[in-house]
Design an enzyme around this catalytic site. Structure first.
Site, mmCIF file in Angstrom:
data_model
loop_
_atom_site.group_PDB
_atom_site.id
_atom_site.type_symbol
_atom_site.label_atom_id
_atom_site.label_comp_id
_atom_site.label_asym_id
_atom_site.label_seq_id
_atom_site.Cartn_x
_atom_site.Cartn_y
_atom_site.Cartn_z
ATOM 1 N N GLN A 72 -3.236 3.800 4.967
ATOM 2 C CA GLN A 72 -3.717 2.501 4.501
ATOM 3 C C GLN A 72 -3.054 1.370 5.264
ATOM 4 O O GLN A 72 -3.681 0.363 5.587
ATOM 5 C CB GLN A 72 -3.433 2.349 3.004
ATOM 6 C CG GLN A 72 -4.284 3.230 2.114
ATOM 7 C CD GLN A 72 -3.860 3.142 0.654
ATOM 8 O OE1 GLN A 72 -2.668 3.083 0.361
ATOM 9 N NE2 GLN A 72 -4.813 3.149 -0.243
ATOM 10 N N VAL A 123 0.865 -1.177 0.000
ATOM 11 C CA VAL A 123 0.000 0.000 0.000
ATOM 12 C C VAL A 123 0.898 1.222 0.000
ATOM 13 O O VAL A 123 2.026 1.180 0.486
ATOM 14 C CB VAL A 123 -0.956 0.035 1.220
ATOM 15 C CG1 VAL A 123 -2.037 -1.017 1.082
ATOM 16 C CG2 VAL A 123 -0.195 -0.147 2.518
ATOM 17 N N SER A 124 0.382 2.323 -0.529
ATOM 18 C CA SER A 124 1.256 3.473 -0.766
ATOM 19 C C SER A 124 1.233 4.515 0.329
ATOM 20 O O SER A 124 2.084 5.411 0.344
ATOM 21 C CB SER A 124 0.880 4.145 -2.095
ATOM 22 O OG SER A 124 -0.479 4.528 -2.078
ATOM 23 N N THR A 125 0.267 4.442 1.259
ATOM 24 C CA THR A 125 0.203 5.460 2.309
ATOM 25 C C THR A 125 0.253 4.824 3.683
ATOM 26 O O THR A 125 -0.175 3.687 3.878
ATOM 27 C CB THR A 125 -1.083 6.299 2.203
ATOM 28 O OG1 THR A 125 -2.217 5.464 2.524
ATOM 29 C CG2 THR A 125 -1.253 6.870 0.810
#
Length: 222
Positions: free
Chosen positions: A14, A9-11
């Site tokens: 998340q 996941v990128s954040t």
């Protein structure tokens, strides 16, 4: 069969909430249960897919290279990479090292004939993308040169040193002989070193050539 289930996941949000990771894990686990895979989970949380330089993915590729796992499984292509070129390079690495790549959303499984076909088509798209980028780069450089814009790094060597190098070159001295002459006469290099090398002389001459081409282009002599 032991495989690596790769999640990303990128954040940080998340990663903390588990949203996204849970869905990816469930999708991979369902396929693993169906096919009898033993899954080793590796997770990159808070990392984008702009390149392949991620801790967990690096660990995954190392395990695959060491044949401690037989396949890399991701729920969606964009969890692995958003770059077709990076994906193509990963495919080539998998083929070279003898492990499989499985993308559940696209039905790509390089251990099967159909999966190899889809992967091959995507690799061709990646090659086309590389060619297009190279062509655009060449056209941009040609346009810049036509405008008289100097290509290459700005010259930092003092004018008097460049003039001396050019004069020695015009007298027929080799690059090595020019370097030795400059060293013997204690002319410092661009970086202030005492020792000249043939490669340093070549860079000065190349930079001078670019300067001349830029001037000629601006005056219409090219």
């Amino acid at each position: 069969m032991q495989v690596i289930g790769y999640l990303r996941v990128s954040t940080d949000e998340q990663a903390t909430s588990g949203l996204g990771l849970q869905a990816q894990r469930a999708r991979i686990q369902s396929e693993a249960d169906h096919r009898g895979w033993d899954v080793v989970w590796l997770v990159d949380d808070g990392y984008s897919a702009k390149n392949l330089h991620r801790p967990a993915l690096t660990d995954a590729l190392a395990l695959l290279a060491a044949h401690e796992a037989e396949a890399l499984i991701v729920a969606k292509l964009d969890r692995l990479s958003r770059s077709v070129v990076d994906f193509s390079n990963t495919l080539a690495l998998a083929k070279k090292q003898g492990w499989s790549l499985v993308l559940l959303d696209l039905g790509v499984d390089t251990s099967t004939p159909n999966g190899k076909l889809v992967a091959g088509l995507m690799a061709q798209i990646a090659e086309w993308e590389r060619d297009i980028i190279a062509q655009r780069t060449r056209e941009a450089l040609a346009a810049a040169k036509a405008r008289g814009q100097r290509l290459g790094r700005p010259r930092a060597t003092p004018d008097e040193v460049v003039a001396q190098v050019v004069e020695l070159h015009q007298r027929g001295l080799s690059l090595r002989a020019i370097a030795q002459t400059l060293t013997d006469t204690r002319v410092p290099t661009t970086r202030g070193a005492a020792q000249w090398r043939a490669s340093t002389v070549r860079r000065v001459l190349n930079s001078h050539r670019l300067d001349l081409e830029s001037v000629a282009s601006q005056t219409g002599e090219l």
